[in-house]
Design a protein around this motif. Structure first.
Motif, mmCIF file in Angstrom:
data_model
loop_
_atom_site.group_PDB
_atom_site.id
_atom_site.type_symbol
_atom_site.label_atom_id
_atom_site.label_comp_id
_atom_site.label_asym_id
_atom_site.label_seq_id
_atom_site.Cartn_x
_atom_site.Cartn_y
_atom_site.Cartn_z
ATOM 1 N N ILE A 38 0.879 -1.015 0.004
ATOM 2 C CA ILE A 38 0.161 -0.181 0.080
ATOM 3 C C ILE A 38 0.968 1.280 -0.069
ATOM 4 N N ALA A 39 2.026 1.112 0.870
ATOM 5 C CA ALA A 39 2.881 2.250 0.703
ATOM 6 C C ALA A 39 3.492 2.555 -0.806
ATOM 7 N N SER A 59 -1.024 -8.331 -7.099
ATOM 8 C CA SER A 59 -0.567 -9.030 -5.928
ATOM 9 C C SER A 59 -1.376 -8.911 -5.114
ATOM 10 N N ILE A 60 -1.969 -8.142 -4.472
ATOM 11 C CA ILE A 60 -2.838 -7.658 -3.461
ATOM 12 C C ILE A 60 -4.123 -8.440 -3.719
ATOM 13 N N SER A 64 -5.084 -11.259 -0.945
ATOM 14 C CA SER A 64 -6.193 -10.874 -0.154
ATOM 15 C C SER A 64 -7.161 -11.887 -0.318
ATOM 16 N N SER A 65 -7.487 -12.395 -1.425
ATOM 17 C CA SER A 65 -8.419 -13.405 -1.913
ATOM 18 C C SER A 65 -8.160 -14.528 -1.182
ATOM 19 N N SER A 73 -9.921 -7.371 -2.130
ATOM 20 C CA SER A 73 -9.577 -7.969 -3.123
ATOM 21 C C SER A 73 -10.398 -7.283 -4.571
ATOM 22 N N GLU A 74 -11.606 -6.922 -4.323
ATOM 23 C CA GLU A 74 -12.352 -6.488 -5.260
ATOM 24 C C GLU A 74 -11.903 -4.803 -5.584
#
Lengths: 113, 582
Positions: A38-39, A59-60, A64-65, A73-74
């Motif tokens: 996020i950073a 990647s996130i 996250s999923s 994730s969405e």
């Protein structure tokens, strides 16, 4: 705040079963990893780098999923899609939502440790 | 990161696999690794494509779970590299991906992946996939093992054939198949295709060529080759006729070969002096004669059953004779050349052969053009060895020189009988139907260095023997042979008298002495007939240039140091002097 709005708690319980002792490590790893991403995403959006946005968001989206954070994730998927279209226009707004969602996800996950 | 986890509680009946997990995302990798380890497998982990390749080289895992998008070397490239490294071994690669579009998924498979697994991971699906690929791996290994076994058996078979071929070559007479007037195409292992080409000079100077094509392949086809070769060379060198040789081969093959195995064959007897070819064909494709003079082609079909089919009392040794001038070519082939197929499975056929002759400008290059045409037709760059072709050129005896092509022919005077004498008396019952010439020739050919002269010696012996038998013992009048009708009468009388012969003898006395340059052979032939006025006959002979009779003596005189009648003409002595080649 209703935890199930942010994380599928049933699936998370299942994951906890599978991971057993490693569940705590998984959650810590996920949170640390996501914070770092996020950073870097903040810098990427500031620099309007669509290609990098696509990669980090992808990647996130995947990780996250796997921890059952469907909404998080969405939002990542939407950013990935933007990156793929070659634009960062409007990314900042979604990014804000994503950061907010992340805070909720972290809270919920930590509750489960 | 390269951590090896030890398998936890292994579920019975499931195979323990060594699985490599490559994913740059720490949390995803952690989840996957935990799931897989819980299934009882051994896990190796990597954080990017390069690390995955390195671990693959080091550990040769059974299965790979590979994230598609990774820093440094990505999953696609890693998959390609790993597939190359694996060679013919099957290493299943399952791509881990949260990509959803069809094109990306297709990329996974194109780069060497076997399947993909979507995020979020589902434990049940993952387990099912791992099991499916474990089965596939096992199947692949089984197929490979069976293939290796087949290759091993095949190699052993080839090796055994090579050994058998070596034995065959060592036993078989080399003959004169490499004579300058013979071109042939024959696979080195042709004996196991059932093909056989034999050639031998005859004691009278001519040449026998034999092409055989046994039914079937492999050892059954090769079995018959040995006796055929043995009989052919043994009898040819001793001066037996083509009919005798064919009858003997047929008898042998009929006896030793099982029903359904036989030998299609063609045998040709080239007379370089008379410029003819006498031939017998049984079951082989038509033979061709290509005339040098006018580039015409004549075709002669098979007119007999193959060798080894009929019992000898039904076997037909009738031959045919065709003129064949010096420079003319005779072609014999196995049906392989006609049946050589192209991609559309069209056969080269007789038309293909004829086309080659039609297009030919230079008789010397027909053979090469023929092979080339077959190559072009079949589209195979390598010479296909499934067919056998022989070209024999009619030449003058002189141009062939004393080429006999036999092993150890020019070995010089090492060993062997060189100083000896022998008498051989033939009584009525033997004279009736026994030809002593092969036996005598064979005996003489034991003299080292004499074989190149066998043509002359055979001619001398044949002439002296027929004089002694026909004029001496049988009392036939050679004057009869002056006309064609008399000729026939002469031979019918000869047959009839021989059949009922109960008195008279022909006696050979041979005496060989070595000289500094070679040797001197004295041949005395004596018969029990009344003799004749030999002085008059010699005088007559000198004036006679035409006609069938009396031709032998002047011819013999040119070959020998001396020809001398003794006593009352019932004895003749010939002194034959010879020089060794080296």
């Amino acid at each position: 705040m209703n935890p199930s709005d942010h994380v599928d708690v049933d699936s998370l319980a299942e994951l906890k079963d599978i991971m057993e002792d490693e569940f705590d490590i998984l959650i810590d790893t996920f949170i640390a990893d996501s914070e770092a991403k996020i950073a870097s995403m903040a810098e990427i959006i500031a620099a309007s780098d669509a290609e990098e946005l696509r990669k980090v968001a992808h990647s996130i989206k995947g990780s996250s999923s796997n921890v059952c954070a469907a909404q998080f994730s969405e939002l990542a998927r939407q950013l990935e899609h933007m990156g793929k279209e070659g634009t960062t226009d409007g990314a900042a707004e979604i990014f804000e939502n994503l950061k907010q969602e992340f805070t909720c996800v972290v809270a919920t996950l930590k509750n489960h440790i | 990161m390269n951590s090896q986890e030890s398998p936890a509680d292994v579920q019975e009946s499931d195979e323990v696999l060594r699985i490599l997990i490559a994913d740059d995302n720490d949390s995803d990798r952690l989840i996957l690794q935990t799931i897989v380890r819980k299934e009882g497998h051994t896990v190796y982990t990597a954080c990017d494509g390069q690390e995955a390749i390195d671990i693959f080289k080091e550990q040769s895992p059974d299965l790979i779970l590979l994230d598609a998008l990774m820093p440094n070397v990505d999953g696609f490239e890693a998959a390609r590299t790993i597939r190359d490294l694996a060679g013919e071994n099957l290493v299943p690669i399952i791509f881990l991906t949260s990509l959803k579009d069809a094109a990306s998924l297709a990329d996974c498979l194109d780069s060497g992946g076997h399947d993909f697994l979507s995020k979020p991971y589902n434990r049940i699906i993952l387990k099912a996939k791992i099991q499916a690929f474990a089965r596939m791996r096992k199947l692949h290994e089984t197929v490979q093992a069976q293939r290796d076994e087949i290759v091993m058996h095949h190699d052993r078979l080839l090796h055994e054939q090579e050994v058998a071929k070596k034995v065959f070559d060592n036993i078989a007479h080399p003959g004169c198949i490499d004579a300058p007037n013979i071109k042939h195409l024959l696979s080195p292992m042709a004996v196991f295709n059932g093909d056989l080409v034999l050639a031998s000079r005859k004691p009278n100077g001519g040449m026998y060529v034999f092409l055989g094509d046994f039914t079937g392949h492999g050892l059954p086809a090769a079995i018959g080759a040995m006796p055929v070769s043995e009989i052919f060379y043994g009898m040819a060198l001793k001066g037996f006729s083509m009919q005798d040789i064919l009858r003997e081969i047929n008898k042998k093959l009929k006896r030793i070969l099982p029903v359904g195995v036989f030998c299609c064959a063609c045998m040709a007897d080239l007379s370089f002096r008379k410029e003819t070819v006498e031939y017998w064909i049984g079951g082989l494709p038509d033979i061709f004669i290509y005339r040098k003079a006018n580039h015409s082609v004549e075709q002669f079909p098979s007119f007999n059953l193959p060798l080894g089919v009929l019992s000898n009392d039904k076997f037909n040794t009738e031959t045919k004779v065709a003129p064949m001038a010096h420079g003319d070519r005779l072609y014999m082939w196995s049906d392989g050349i006609l049946e050589a197929g192209n991609e559309a499975e069209e056969m080269f056929g007789e038309d293909g052969v004829k086309q080659v002759f039609a297009n030919n400008d230079d008789v010397d290059s027909v053979f090469g053009e023929l092979l080339e045409a077959v190559e072009v037709h079949t589209g195979k760059m390598e010479q296909d060895d499934d067919y056998t072709v022989v070209e024999v050129r009619q030449v003058t005896e002189e141009s062939l020189g004393e080429y006999f092509g036999e092993r150890g022919m020019s070995g010089g005077m090492v060993g062997g009988p060189i100083d000896w004498a022998i008498s051989y008396e033939l009584r009525p019952k033997t004279l009736r139907d026994f030809n002593p010439l092969p036996v005598i020739t064979h005996l003489l050919m034991e003299v080292p260095g004499l074989r190149p002269h066998s043509g002359k010696i055979y001619t001398i012996l044949a002439e002296l023997y027929s004089n002694a038998l026909e004029h001496g013992v049988l009392g036939l009048d050679s004057a009869l042979k002056g006309s064609p009708t008399g000729f026939a009468q002469y031979y019918s009388e000869r047959t009839q008298k021989l059949h009922t012969l109960d008195m008279g003898q022909v006696k050979f006395h041979l005496d060989h002495k070595p000289t500094d340059v070679g040797g001197e052979l004295s041949i005395v032939v004596e018969d029990t007939g009344p003799g004749f006025d030999w002085k008059k006959k010699l005088d007559d002979a000198e004036h006679k240039t035409e006609g069938y009779c009396g031709r032998g003596l002047p011819l013999i005189a040119t070959m020998c140091k001396s020809v001398q009648y003794l006593g009352n003409g019932n004895q003749v002595e010939v002194i034959f002097e010879w020089e060794a080649d080296h």
